[in-house]
Design a protein around this motif. Sequence first.
Motif, PDB file in Angstrom:
ATOM      1  N   GLU A 175       0.575  -1.241   0.073  1.00  0.00           N
ATOM      2  CA  GLU A 175       0.065   0.174   0.103  1.00  0.00           C
ATOM      3  C   GLU A 175       1.115   1.221   0.079  1.00  0.00           C
ATOM      4  OE1 GLU A 175      -3.113   0.125  -0.366  1.00  0.00           O
ATOM      5  OE2 GLU A 175      -3.229  -2.119  -0.436  1.00  0.00           O
ATOM      6  N   THR A 176       1.964   1.258   0.645  1.00  0.00           N
ATOM      7  CA  THR A 176       2.831   2.421   0.532  1.00  0.00           C
ATOM      8  C   THR A 176       4.032   2.194  -0.180  1.00  0.00           C
ATOM      9  OG1 THR A 176       3.943   1.543   2.635  1.00  0.00           O
ATOM     10  CG2 THR A 176       1.959   2.834   3.029  1.00  0.00           C
ATOM     11  N   TYR A 177       4.505   1.226  -0.726  1.00  0.00           N
ATOM     12  CA  TYR A 177       5.940   0.998  -1.438  1.00  0.00           C
ATOM     13  C   TYR A 177       5.694   2.055  -2.645  1.00  0.00           C
ATOM     14  CZ  TYR A 177       9.818  -1.235  -3.458  1.00  0.00           C
ATOM     15  OH  TYR A 177      10.802  -1.617  -4.046  1.00  0.00           O
ATOM     16  N   PRO A 178       6.719   2.860  -2.594  1.00  0.00           N
ATOM     17  CA  PRO A 178       6.470   3.692  -3.851  1.00  0.00           C
ATOM     18  C   PRO A 178       7.015   3.211  -4.952  1.00  0.00           C
ATOM     19  CG  PRO A 178       8.562   4.264  -2.370  1.00  0.00           C
ATOM     20  CD  PRO A 178       7.829   3.290  -1.772  1.00  0.00           C
ATOM     21  N   LEU A 179       7.468   2.244  -5.262  1.00  0.00           N
ATOM     22  CA  LEU A 179       8.544   1.655  -6.454  1.00  0.00           C
ATOM     23  C   LEU A 179       7.255   0.581  -7.217  1.00  0.00           C
ATOM     24  CD1 LEU A 179      12.014   1.699  -5.400  1.00  0.00           C
ATOM     25  CD2 LEU A 179      10.776   3.286  -6.981  1.00  0.00           C
ATOM     26  N   GLN A 180       6.183   0.928  -7.435  1.00  0.00           N
ATOM     27  CA  GLN A 180       5.342   0.001  -8.270  1.00  0.00           C
ATOM     28  C   GLN A 180       5.850  -0.142  -9.650  1.00  0.00           C
ATOM     29  OE1 GLN A 180       3.347  -1.973  -6.592  1.00  0.00           O
ATOM     30  NE2 GLN A 180       3.768  -0.864  -4.746  1.00  0.00           N
ATOM     31  N   LYS A 181       5.109  -1.060 -10.112  1.00  0.00           N
ATOM     32  CA  LYS A 181       5.679  -1.415 -11.667  1.00  0.00           C
ATOM     33  C   LYS A 181       5.068  -0.352 -12.608  1.00  0.00           C
ATOM     34  CE  LYS A 181       5.972  -4.843 -15.434  1.00  0.00           C
ATOM     35  NZ  LYS A 181       5.614  -6.009 -16.047  1.00  0.00           N
ATOM     36  N   LYS A 182       5.766   1.013 -12.815  1.00  0.00           N
ATOM     37  CA  LYS A 182       5.185   2.067 -13.544  1.00  0.00           C
ATOM     38  C   LYS A 182       6.608   2.999 -13.650  1.00  0.00           C
ATOM     39  CE  LYS A 182       3.543   4.771  -9.743  1.00  0.00           C
ATOM     40  NZ  LYS A 182       2.173   5.541  -9.553  1.00  0.00           N
ATOM     41  N   GLY A 183       6.149   3.744 -14.525  1.00  0.00           N
ATOM     42  CA  GLY A 183       7.633   5.015 -14.538  1.00  0.00           C
ATOM     43  C   GLY A 183       7.492   5.740 -13.477  1.00  0.00           C
ATOM     44  N   HIS A 184       8.470   6.249 -13.272  1.00  0.00           N
ATOM     45  CA  HIS A 184       8.669   7.365 -12.262  1.00  0.00           C
ATOM     46  C   HIS A 184       9.645   8.231 -12.771  1.00  0.00           C
ATOM     47  CE1 HIS A 184       6.678   4.707  -9.186  1.00  0.00           C
ATOM     48  NE2 HIS A 184       7.659   3.779  -9.541  1.00  0.00           N
ATOM     49  N   SER A 185       9.177   9.637 -12.326  1.00  0.00           N
ATOM     50  CA  SER A 185      10.180  10.805 -12.754  1.00  0.00           C
ATOM     51  C   SER A 185      11.496  10.784 -11.853  1.00  0.00           C
ATOM     52  CB  SER A 185       9.435  12.016 -12.587  1.00  0.00           C
ATOM     53  OG  SER A 185       9.129  12.347 -11.138  1.00  0.00           O
ATOM     54  N   MET A 186      12.511  11.437 -12.254  1.00  0.00           N
ATOM     55  CA  MET A 186      13.815  11.327 -11.769  1.00  0.00           C
ATOM     56  C   MET A 186      13.571  12.470 -10.557  1.00  0.00           C
ATOM     57  SD  MET A 186      15.883   9.616 -13.109  1.00  0.00           S
ATOM     58  CE  MET A 186      15.705   8.441 -14.863  1.00  0.00           C
ATOM     59  N   GLU A 187      12.863  13.488 -10.676  1.00  0.00           N
ATOM     60  CA  GLU A 187      12.419  14.500  -9.567  1.00  0.00           C
ATOM     61  C   GLU A 187      11.887  13.297  -8.201  1.00  0.00           C
ATOM     62  OE1 GLU A 187      11.727  14.921 -12.468  1.00  0.00           O
ATOM     63  OE2 GLU A 187      12.917  16.820 -13.315  1.00  0.00           O
ATOM     64  N   PHE A 188      10.972  12.504  -8.646  1.00  0.00           N
ATOM     65  CA  PHE A 188      10.402  11.786  -7.573  1.00  0.00           C
ATOM     66  C   PHE A 188      11.372  10.985  -7.205  1.00  0.00           C
ATOM     67  CE2 PHE A 188       8.415   7.478  -6.529  1.00  0.00           C
ATOM     68  CZ  PHE A 188       7.695   8.045  -5.496  1.00  0.00           C
ATOM     69  N   LEU A 189      12.313  10.307  -7.907  1.00  0.00           N
ATOM     70  CA  LEU A 189      13.126   9.274  -7.257  1.00  0.00           C
ATOM     71  C   LEU A 189      14.227   9.831  -6.278  1.00  0.00           C
ATOM     72  CD1 LEU A 189      13.464   7.070 -10.385  1.00  0.00           C
ATOM     73  CD2 LEU A 189      12.351   6.403  -8.207  1.00  0.00           C
ATOM     74  N   ARG A 190      14.594  11.207  -6.637  1.00  0.00           N
ATOM     75  CA  ARG A 190      15.384  11.825  -5.850  1.00  0.00           C
ATOM     76  C   ARG A 190      14.938  12.181  -4.599  1.00  0.00           C
ATOM     77  NH1 ARG A 190      15.964  15.980 -10.206  1.00  0.00           N
ATOM     78  NH2 ARG A 190      16.836  14.953 -11.743  1.00  0.00           N
ATOM     79  N   ASP A 191      13.597  12.225  -4.268  1.00  0.00           N
ATOM     80  CA  ASP A 191      12.825  12.393  -2.969  1.00  0.00           C
ATOM     81  C   ASP A 191      13.116  11.023  -2.248  1.00  0.00           C
ATOM     82  OD1 ASP A 191      12.624  15.090  -3.182  1.00  0.00           O
ATOM     83  OD2 ASP A 191      10.551  14.814  -4.103  1.00  0.00           O
TER      84      ASP A 191
END
Length: 462
Positions: free
Chosen positions: A103-119
């Motif tokens: 429910e809270t894991y932020p790395l689901q199977k989809k694209g993520h922006s670099m800005e989001f991943l830096r956070d």
Amino acid sequence: MKRIRIKNLLTSPVVGEVVEVKGWVRTKREIKNVAFVSLNDGSTINNIQIVIDLNTISAELLRDITTGASIGVTGKLVESQGQGQSVEIQASEVILYGKCDSETYPLQKKGHSMEFLRDIAHLRFRTNTFGAVFRIRHAMAFAIHKYFNDRGFFYLHTPIITGSDCEGAGEMFHVTTMNLNNIPMGENGGIDYSADFFGKETNLTVSGQLEGELGAMALGEIYTFGPTFRAENSNTPRHLAEFWMIEPEMAFWDLNDNMDLAEDFLKYLISYALENCHDDLEFLNKMIDKELLSRLRFVQENSFVRLPYTEAITILEASEWTWEYPVYWGRDLQAEHERFLVETHFRRPVILTDYPKEIKAFYMKQNDDGKTVRAMDVLFPGIGEIIGGSQREESYDKLAARIDELKLPMKDLWWYLDTRRYGTVPHSGFGLGFERLILFMTGMSNIRDVIPFPRTPGKAEF
């Protein structure tokens, strides 16, 4: 049974044998009475497929095998019947090491922006992109040490805390143990550093070069490779407050020797990456920068143009290009000018030499014209300057005069001048920003994405 890393398993598959792997779940899908789990342990960009017979596993355990969970698997390695992989593991035993809250894991199977991943930099290592980037970063660090070791250079650990400013720019982080709510002041109204830990003003280093020169004056050829710091309030994709530098210094080497080393060094690193990081580079070429591999081979296969700064200015002034920053003799070149020379005019990497002394550091050897110094900058496609270096001024009188001319604090540089008093020799060196190199090697567009935990203005998490 001993665990096998997935990279080794895929490189030398032992079909028919029982193996044990451990890692983190990337995906899980169920078809009829079978679950297919994609497992990765960080050793490679590639996953191993685990095939689980649902009749052999409890419903509770199956429910906990979600994206991000960590598991251990024992089973027979067999040839895969499906597409996308040559081998797979038919699981006979599955152990759950750590659940992952889906429910809270932020790395689901989809694209993520670099800005989001830096956070979420503490978790971004688990993505394909950052796994590839940091495996390449490791390979480049190893290759750097191997290159210099194999050529007889000595690795010198230069200080992180220093009392000198190598570049004279003053953009340094102060180091102190004083109570900031009660700073002791001297009679002249300034801070009384005699009460501080070192008894003088100290800072985090901006470069190991000056101390590196001391080592070269006795050991011959040395290199440093360590963290450096700039308190520059810049929020561009090319700047960090904490970054790593590789800085070789060589006694009895002139500027031509220096340029030869820089070109050979860079080509060696690219060749090493192409040979040892193939899968990660292929992934980044496909997903991040489709010109990455061709650009690496472009540098590897072409000799570097060597060109005086003055000639470069003439070329830039004669071009019909519209510049955001004006071009004239005496001004430092911007990235747009550097990339024009490399990508449009010469279509090869370029080494610019003999810059005006007013835009270069105090320690660079002065040419006979009195206006220029024996500096060099290596320019690469897509990135501009990747290496800056020079032949160092070996004359005590000229160096002391230049320090005085720039009003640099002689009291902090007496030890540096001593190398010109006691057995001075011609010598040269350069600095390669490690993160700039990794930007080039990976095709990433922001320097914050090639260092594990970026330090920038207002950002010091993790």
